[in-house]
Design a protein around this motif. Sequence first.
Motif, mmCIF file in Angstrom:
data_model
loop_
_atom_site.group_PDB
_atom_site.id
_atom_site.type_symbol
_atom_site.label_atom_id
_atom_site.label_comp_id
_atom_site.label_asym_id
_atom_site.label_seq_id
_atom_site.Cartn_x
_atom_site.Cartn_y
_atom_site.Cartn_z
ATOM 1 N N ASN A 348 40.926 26.681 42.231
ATOM 2 C CA ASN A 348 40.991 27.019 40.815
ATOM 3 C C ASN A 348 41.674 28.374 40.682
ATOM 4 O OD1 ASN A 348 40.441 27.209 38.126
ATOM 5 N ND2 ASN A 348 38.277 26.630 38.328
ATOM 6 N N THR A 349 42.239 28.632 39.545
ATOM 7 C CA THR A 349 42.710 30.014 39.351
ATOM 8 C C THR A 349 41.963 30.644 38.187
ATOM 9 O OG1 THR A 349 44.518 29.068 38.096
ATOM 10 C CG2 THR A 349 45.035 29.881 40.319
ATOM 11 N N ASN A 350 41.099 29.855 37.554
ATOM 12 C CA ASN A 350 40.327 30.385 36.421
ATOM 13 C C ASN A 350 38.905 30.667 36.878
ATOM 14 O OD1 ASN A 350 42.475 29.997 34.686
ATOM 15 N ND2 ASN A 350 41.924 27.840 34.403
ATOM 16 N N TYR A 351 38.597 31.928 37.040
ATOM 17 C CA TYR A 351 37.238 32.262 37.472
ATOM 18 C C TYR A 351 36.531 33.074 36.407
ATOM 19 C CZ TYR A 351 38.697 30.640 42.044
ATOM 20 O OH TYR A 351 39.147 29.867 43.075
ATOM 21 N N SER A 352 35.403 32.546 35.961
ATOM 22 C CA SER A 352 34.604 33.311 34.989
ATOM 23 C C SER A 352 33.256 33.620 35.637
ATOM 24 C CB SER A 352 34.392 32.481 33.731
ATOM 25 O OG SER A 352 33.586 31.363 34.033
ATOM 26 N N PHE A 353 32.679 34.741 35.238
ATOM 27 C CA PHE A 353 31.374 35.153 35.768
ATOM 28 C C PHE A 353 30.373 35.273 34.645
ATOM 29 C CE2 PHE A 353 34.127 36.604 39.108
ATOM 30 C CZ PHE A 353 33.384 36.310 40.239
ATOM 31 N N GLU A 354 29.129 35.081 35.021
ATOM 32 C CA GLU A 354 28.081 35.363 34.041
ATOM 33 C C GLU A 354 26.893 36.004 34.754
ATOM 34 O OE1 GLU A 354 26.875 32.078 31.610
ATOM 35 O OE2 GLU A 354 25.233 33.264 30.735
ATOM 36 N N PHE A 355 26.441 37.132 34.242
ATOM 37 C CA PHE A 355 25.204 37.748 34.719
ATOM 38 C C PHE A 355 24.119 37.299 33.765
ATOM 39 C CE2 PHE A 355 25.655 41.400 37.808
ATOM 40 C CZ PHE A 355 26.888 40.983 38.286
ATOM 41 N N SER A 356 23.108 36.632 34.305
ATOM 42 C CA SER A 356 22.058 36.138 33.425
ATOM 43 C C SER A 356 20.729 36.791 33.813
ATOM 44 C CB SER A 356 22.005 34.615 33.579
ATOM 45 O OG SER A 356 20.873 34.104 32.981
ATOM 46 N N PRO A 378 34.736 36.324 30.978
ATOM 47 C CA PRO A 378 35.505 35.071 30.922
ATOM 48 C C PRO A 378 36.691 35.109 31.864
ATOM 49 C CG PRO A 378 35.178 36.021 28.737
ATOM 50 C CD PRO A 378 34.769 37.057 29.726
ATOM 51 N N SER A 379 37.191 33.921 32.194
ATOM 52 C CA SER A 379 38.325 33.838 33.102
ATOM 53 C C SER A 379 39.500 34.631 32.541
ATOM 54 C CB SER A 379 38.686 32.352 33.248
ATOM 55 O OG SER A 379 39.950 32.246 33.785
ATOM 56 N N LYS A 380 40.173 35.337 33.433
ATOM 57 C CA LYS A 380 41.380 36.116 33.131
ATOM 58 C C LYS A 380 41.116 37.309 32.221
ATOM 59 C CE LYS A 380 44.204 32.220 34.192
ATOM 60 N NZ LYS A 380 45.052 31.167 33.858
ATOM 61 N N GLN A 381 39.831 37.630 32.047
ATOM 62 C CA GLN A 381 39.543 38.822 31.235
ATOM 63 C C GLN A 381 39.634 40.072 32.102
ATOM 64 O OE1 GLN A 381 35.538 40.334 30.212
ATOM 65 N NE2 GLN A 381 36.058 39.809 28.099
ATOM 66 N N LYS A 382 40.066 41.172 31.470
ATOM 67 C CA LYS A 382 40.029 42.459 32.177
ATOM 68 C C LYS A 382 38.879 43.236 31.558
ATOM 69 C CE LYS A 382 44.935 43.015 33.174
ATOM 70 N NZ LYS A 382 45.488 41.975 32.329
ATOM 71 N N ASN A 513 46.473 39.412 47.369
ATOM 72 C CA ASN A 513 46.798 38.464 46.303
ATOM 73 C C ASN A 513 45.587 37.602 45.942
ATOM 74 O OD1 ASN A 513 48.331 37.202 44.420
ATOM 75 N ND2 ASN A 513 49.219 35.701 45.828
ATOM 76 N N ALA A 514 44.457 38.285 45.759
ATOM 77 C CA ALA A 514 43.216 37.556 45.475
ATOM 78 C C ALA A 514 43.167 37.135 44.010
ATOM 79 C CB ALA A 514 42.036 38.469 45.797
ATOM 80 N N SER A 515 42.262 36.202 43.726
ATOM 81 C CA SER A 515 42.188 35.676 42.362
ATOM 82 C C SER A 515 41.453 36.631 41.428
ATOM 83 C CB SER A 515 41.440 34.354 42.356
ATOM 84 O OG SER A 515 41.940 33.528 43.350
ATOM 85 N N ILE A 516 40.535 37.403 42.004
ATOM 86 C CA ILE A 516 39.749 38.327 41.169
ATOM 87 C C ILE A 516 39.948 39.735 41.713
ATOM 88 C CG2 ILE A 516 37.421 38.877 40.357
ATOM 89 C CD1 ILE A 516 36.845 35.836 41.377
ATOM 90 N N MET A 517 40.303 40.652 40.838
ATOM 91 C CA MET A 517 40.576 42.008 41.313
ATOM 92 C C MET A 517 39.468 42.953 40.833
ATOM 93 S SD MET A 517 43.362 41.493 42.896
ATOM 94 C CE MET A 517 44.373 42.909 43.173
ATOM 95 N N ILE A 518 39.044 43.824 41.745
ATOM 96 C CA ILE A 518 38.003 44.786 41.384
ATOM 97 C C ILE A 518 38.499 46.177 41.746
ATOM 98 C CG2 ILE A 518 35.631 45.534 41.840
ATOM 99 C CD1 ILE A 518 34.980 42.818 41.341
ATOM 100 N N PHE A 519 38.418 47.089 40.816
ATOM 101 C CA PHE A 519 38.889 48.455 41.069
ATOM 102 C C PHE A 519 37.764 49.425 40.720
ATOM 103 C CE2 PHE A 519 42.499 45.813 39.911
ATOM 104 C CZ PHE A 519 43.344 46.015 40.989
ATOM 105 N N ASP A 520 37.236 50.079 41.753
ATOM 106 C CA ASP A 520 36.164 51.052 41.514
ATOM 107 C C ASP A 520 36.777 52.440 41.604
ATOM 108 O OD1 ASP A 520 33.917 52.535 41.308
ATOM 109 O OD2 ASP A 520 32.850 51.640 42.988
ATOM 110 N N GLU A 521 37.106 52.987 40.476
ATOM 111 C CA GLU A 521 37.792 54.291 40.376
ATOM 112 C C GLU A 521 38.999 54.350 41.301
ATOM 113 O OE1 GLU A 521 35.555 57.823 39.904
ATOM 114 O OE2 GLU A 521 33.715 56.678 39.797
#
Length: 608
Positions: A348-356, A378-382, A513-521
């Motif tokens: 998939n290239t659409n990944y959405s997360f939810e913290f419940s 939501p998927s593709k959200q920044k 070239n990962a599907s989800i990018m995380i940048f901590d400062e």
Amino acid sequence: MKKLYNNLTMEFNVIFFILKLTNEYSKAFLPLTILLALISSFLTIYNLLMSRKIIDELILGKQFNKLLEIIILLIGVNLLMHIIRSIIFRWLQAKNQFIKKRFNLEINKKTMSMDYEYVENPKILDAKERALSGINQSGGINTFTNNIRNIITCICTIMGLLYILNDLSIVIILILIIMIIFNYIAESKRQKAEYHSWQKNAKNNKMFSYLDGEVIKDYKASKYIRLYDSSEMILSRYRQFDKKSQRLFRLISSSNKKHYLIINILDYSQKFIIYFTLALKVISEPSKFTIGSFTMYTSALYNLISSITKMFKSAVKIKYTCKYLKLYKEFIELPPILCKNNEHIPANTNYSFEFSNVSFAYPGMNKLVLKNINLKIPSKQKLAIVGLNGAGKTTFIKLVMRLYDPKNGEILLNDNNIKKYNYREYQNLFGVVFQDSNILSFTVKENICLENSSSTQNDIVIECLKNAGVGDKIDVLENGADTYVDRIFDDKGIEFSGGEMQKIAIARAIYKNASIMIFDEPTASLDPLAEYEIFNTLHELTYGKTAVFISHRLSSTRICDCIAVFHNGEIIQYGSHDELMKDREGKYYKMFMAQAQYYVSNDEVSCI
Ligand SMILES: Nc1ncnc2c1ncn2[C@@H]1O[C@H](COP(=O)(O)OP(=O)(O)OP(=O)(O)O)[C@@H](O)[C@H]1O
């Protein structure tokens, strides 16, 4: 009794574990150890029998040819056995070093693969230090294998000697055995005292290795040492811990002295009993006990004592080496904390997360660092995450990346709990840049791809470096992306600035070239222009991807679709930049304005 049983079971488990690993590292090691032991005990028995023959021949037979024959045979067999023994011994010694290195390597492998929670747990890091000392210092793997060989040698020798001594009085044997037991107790006590002292010294060793490895040898720290003139402070730490260590070693040495005295007295009493009893026998039964028999029995009894004593000593040594090696076994066998399932993540290239309803406290802590977090990405959200120091931002992304699992609640990836997915596959979804760039003293290329560089395509690496804004710097280097970072391993290595290192770390995330990018400062060490450029680059790079940004520079939130404001482990505001700026009493507005004041005039600020 139960304790004794448990201890014995533990010791046998450790012995079995270590022998199994040793055998995995070298198939020939254990068979050759046994062969060496057999040769040693064969030589002891053979020489005893031959010595009787020679003496009796000298005194009774007096035939020169027969005597010569016996002596040639004796020397020939000894020479042959010694040659074989020394070849095997030298081979085993070299292999011992290799095996020790493999045991060390296993610790490094475990450190790199164990759950991240362990890495942040000081108790586990302490256990790792003790495991390392267990195989390298007191006790140690070499002592263990040497003592195993000693025990096999002793058992074989004892069996041979008992066969020779079978017509000797049982009383002498019993007296000797009682003395050997006392000897064992004395040796046991000595080892116990030494083990406890070693335990006390573990903290000192930890400080020494910290000072040696991280403070003095890490030449990056030398800037601080010089500029803050702190060498005296560091040396005084050395002296302080050195004094403590010396005090401990003095204690060990004085307690050893007492025990060695008792052990020596027992040794000499045994010798007296042997000579005295056998001399009486020769005098009272001269026809049965020849001078040759006297010599042989004396040596055999003496050898029996030394073999039994050596066997006990080796058993005691192994018993205490097991205590050290148990720490090694425990560390290597640390169980996984996170439950790891094996379901594949659907392509998939659409990944959405939810913290419940997610709450989280660090292990061993009662305080919740994240409290009842409910958030959808939501998927593709920044998404930008902002908040004061200690608000829980980094902890939030540690949970997203599953370095820890929530204490309560669940995290969903495309509506499925992330726990059900294959852990490796799940972590491969992420490209991450942390505040600390962690650039290794390898080549730039190796730092970018973090894999064996033979399979790496140079042009892709260069492209990533360009995209991260450090391409020009690499272009002019003689060895390009193959240039070493730092000069530890190569004189032509380059010392990059903090900002350049951060750009290399960004290039590393781009390369993945990962599907989800995380940048901590990610721009913490960049100048304002570079920061502006990098945020524009990241904006483009994360196009069509789900991305999470943590930044204290609130201007960067403008490239994000949504902002979550964290405060004391809770999300207190959520919305776009424009929406949040409308709430003039809100934390976000206040934080943004506080920063903006430094860059624009009050009039301009009020227009924002
Ligand atoms: N490994 C850990 N063990 C125990 N407590 C921790 C650990 N890591 C962080 N904490 C605590 O958790 C709280 C939140 O830390 P976190 O790093 O998530 O904050 P942050 O918002 O990212 O802060 P900063 O902006 O300073 O980076 C802090 O009080 C911190 O002391």
